[in-house]
Design a protein around this motif. Structure first.
Motif, PDB file in Angstrom:
ATOM      1  N   THR A  81       0.872  -1.171   0.000  1.00 57.25           N
ATOM      2  CA  THR A  81       0.000   0.000   0.000  1.00 57.25           C
ATOM      3  C   THR A  81       0.906   1.217   0.000  1.00 57.25           C
ATOM      4  N   ALA A  82       0.658   2.135  -0.923  1.00 55.83           N
ATOM      5  CA  ALA A  82       1.471   3.345  -1.037  1.00 55.83           C
ATOM      6  C   ALA A  82       0.730   4.518  -0.420  1.00 55.83           C
ATOM      7  N   ARG A 125       4.348   4.707  -7.434  1.00 58.92           N
ATOM      8  CA  ARG A 125       2.890   4.666  -7.280  1.00 58.92           C
ATOM      9  C   ARG A 125       2.223   3.928  -8.444  1.00 58.92           C
ATOM     10  N   VAL A 128       2.459   0.177  -8.067  1.00 57.31           N
ATOM     11  CA  VAL A 128       1.500  -0.315  -7.078  1.00 57.31           C
ATOM     12  C   VAL A 128       0.102  -0.401  -7.709  1.00 57.31           C
ATOM     13  N   ARG A 129      -0.281   0.638  -8.447  1.00 58.04           N
ATOM     14  CA  ARG A 129      -1.597   0.628  -9.118  1.00 58.04           C
ATOM     15  C   ARG A 129      -1.687  -0.499 -10.141  1.00 58.04           C
ATOM     16  N   THR A 135      -3.471   2.305  -2.664  1.00 57.93           N
ATOM     17  CA  THR A 135      -2.851   3.590  -2.401  1.00 57.93           C
ATOM     18  C   THR A 135      -3.756   4.333  -1.433  1.00 57.93           C
TER      19      THR A 135
END
Length: 141
Positions: A81-82, A125, A128-129, A135
């Motif tokens: 999780t960012a 980011r 991660v997506r 996020t």
């Protein structure tokens, strides 16, 4: 779906009896984190360092559930999780039979040369997506 990384358990990861030394699970987390971000950069930590940043761990928890042995392999499952300036890494380490050996969470914060938190790069980011993980816009904890 977690990123899965296979790690060889070596004698250097174990105590004199050949059982994993508990803190080595955190080394496996870093191996899994580097593998997780491979699509964004060949080596995330080196790229951040070149840009004048570091990514220290600031909080870590883990639960040991069963031993791993020298000569075996482990599977590290990593989800991220960012936040604005942080990455929270949830991990599960499984033995060769798929049994959970350890699980936990490590939070890393991106800092600049003065050790002040700084926003995560867009490429981090985006990775991660793309992996379908989370996020938390505007929040960091």
């Amino acid at each position: 779906m977690p990123c899965e990384t296979t790690v060889q358990v070596t004698w250097g990861d174990t105590d004199a009896g050949g059982l994993i030394y508990f803190p080595r699970f955190f080394h496996f987390v870093v191996v899994g984190l580097n593998d997780y971000f491979r699509p964004a950069d060949d080596h995330l930590m080196e790229t951040l360092r070149r840009d004048g940043h570091t990514l220290p761990a600031v909080d870590a928890t883990a639960t040991f559930e069963r031993p791993l042995r020298a000569g075996g392999t482990a599977r590290v499952e990593t989800t991220v999780t960012a936040g604005e300036t942080s990455l929270t890494v949830e991990f599960t380490v499984r033995d060769e039979d798929g049994q959970r050996a350890a699980s936990g969470e490590v939070r890393f914060v991106l800092v600049d040369g003065q050790f002040e938190p700084t926003p995560l790069p867009d490429r981090v980011r985006e990775c991660v997506r793309e992996r379908g993980d989370g996020t938390t816009a505007g929040a960091d904890g």
